[in-house]
Scaffold this motif. Structure first.
Motif, short mmCIF file in Angstrom:
data_model
loop_
_atom_site.label_atom_id
_atom_site.label_comp_id
_atom_site.label_asym_id
_atom_site.label_seq_id
_atom_site.Cartn_x
_atom_site.Cartn_y
_atom_site.Cartn_z
N UNK A 1 0.69 -1.06 -0.12
CA UNK A 1 -0.02 -0.08 -0.04
C UNK A 1 0.89 1.07 0.00
N UNK A 2 1.69 1.30 -0.73
CA UNK A 2 2.64 2.42 -0.99
C UNK A 2 2.67 3.18 -2.39
N UNK A 3 2.61 4.22 -2.75
CA UNK A 3 2.07 5.07 -1.56
C UNK A 3 0.81 5.17 -1.05
N UNK A 4 0.59 5.72 0.03
CA UNK A 4 -0.88 6.02 0.52
C UNK A 4 -1.38 7.36 0.08
N UNK A 5 -2.51 7.83 0.91
CA UNK A 5 -3.08 9.10 0.82
C UNK A 5 -2.04 10.16 1.39
N UNK A 6 -1.28 9.84 2.17
CA UNK A 6 -0.34 10.96 2.69
C UNK A 6 0.90 10.67 3.02
#
Length: 264
Positions: free
Chosen positions: A34-39
């Motif tokens: 899950x990379x990148x995430x939203x932040x």
């Protein structure tokens, strides 16, 4: 199987260091899901990148600079005229919009003695091993609002925004830059999904389905309310009938003539 993929990822990391690309790289999917995430964006630390610039009896640290891709190329410099690294903060650069800000400071990764790969299979050690190999930009959600925070602030990145990253080698004794990488390739954080576009199991709900579900819910409520009202009315009617029966019985008993006793 998991250990095999992690080992493969570490081998790729070794190849990255060997070819001396001198450019921050996004972490391999096997190391950071899950990379990148939203932040946040997880990057590989600069193992072996600055070996040629290291000198004995010297102390060094690594600075990580972050900048939005939309920032001006003129403002992408990370040192002043004296080769001293800039101390620009997230707030001063509007989150990297006006230029690069210092997002992290850490020790130079030990290329000669990296973490033991055997520890990756240990659940209690895998987290520490990955922290030595990776750095997650945007991982501190409190430093901006803590008046007592004095370290380098690494606040969350903006969703759906493209960033670039740069590593800088600093001579701690002289306080000047000794080496630096190129700016990374553009890396974009994830986009926030609209509620209607979010898939939910067993399938995505359309607007018509939502309306139908709402109508059915209201009908069920009305039916339940009607049922409860009917039961309540029946119970009250039963109680009234019982009271009326008792009243009639008492009246009948009072109106019946009582037998008179004859006197001898």
């Amino acid at each position: 199987m998991c250990s095999h993929w992690v080992l493969l990822a570490f081998c790729c990391l070794g190849q990255l260091c060997a070819d001396q690309s001198l450019k921050p790289q996004i972490a391999a999917p096997q190391l950071a899901t899950n990379n990148p995430t939203l932040t946040t964006v997880a990057l590989e630390k600069p193992f072996c990148m600055f070996d040629s610039s290291l000198r004995p009896n010297k102390s060094y640290v690594i600075y990580l600079y972050t900048m939005k891709e939309s920032a001006s190329a003129i403002s992408s410099l990370v040192t002043n005229n004296s080769s001293k690294p800039l101390d620009s903060t997230f707030q001063q650069t509007s989150g990297g919009q006006l230029g690069p800000y210092k997002a992290a400071l850490f020790k130079v990764p030990n290329c000669a003695s990296p973490p033991k790969l055997a520890d990756v299979g240990d659940v209690n050690k895998v987290s520490d091993v990955l922290k030595q190999y990776l750095f997650r930009v945007g991982d501190d959600g409190t430093c901006l609002y803590d008046p007592n925070f004095l370290a380098v602030c690494n606040p969350p990145l903006a969703p759906d925004t493209t960033y670039r990253f740069k590593y800088v080698l600093l001579d701690s004794t002289e306080g000047i830059m000794k080496d630096q990488t190129l700016w990374s390739d553009p890396i974009k954080t994830r986009k926030v999904k609209l509620p209607l576009k979010i898939d939910t199991w067993p399938g995505r709900r359309s607007g018509d389905m939502i309306v139908i579900t709402s109508i059915l819910s209201v009908l069920v409520f009305l039916l339940l309310a009607g049922f409860l009202a009917s039961v309540s009315s029946a119970v009250m009617g039963s109680e009234d009938s019982s009271a009326e029966t008792r009243s009639v019985s008492q009246t009948t008993q009072q109106s019946e003539p009582r037998p008179q006793l004859s006197s001898e």
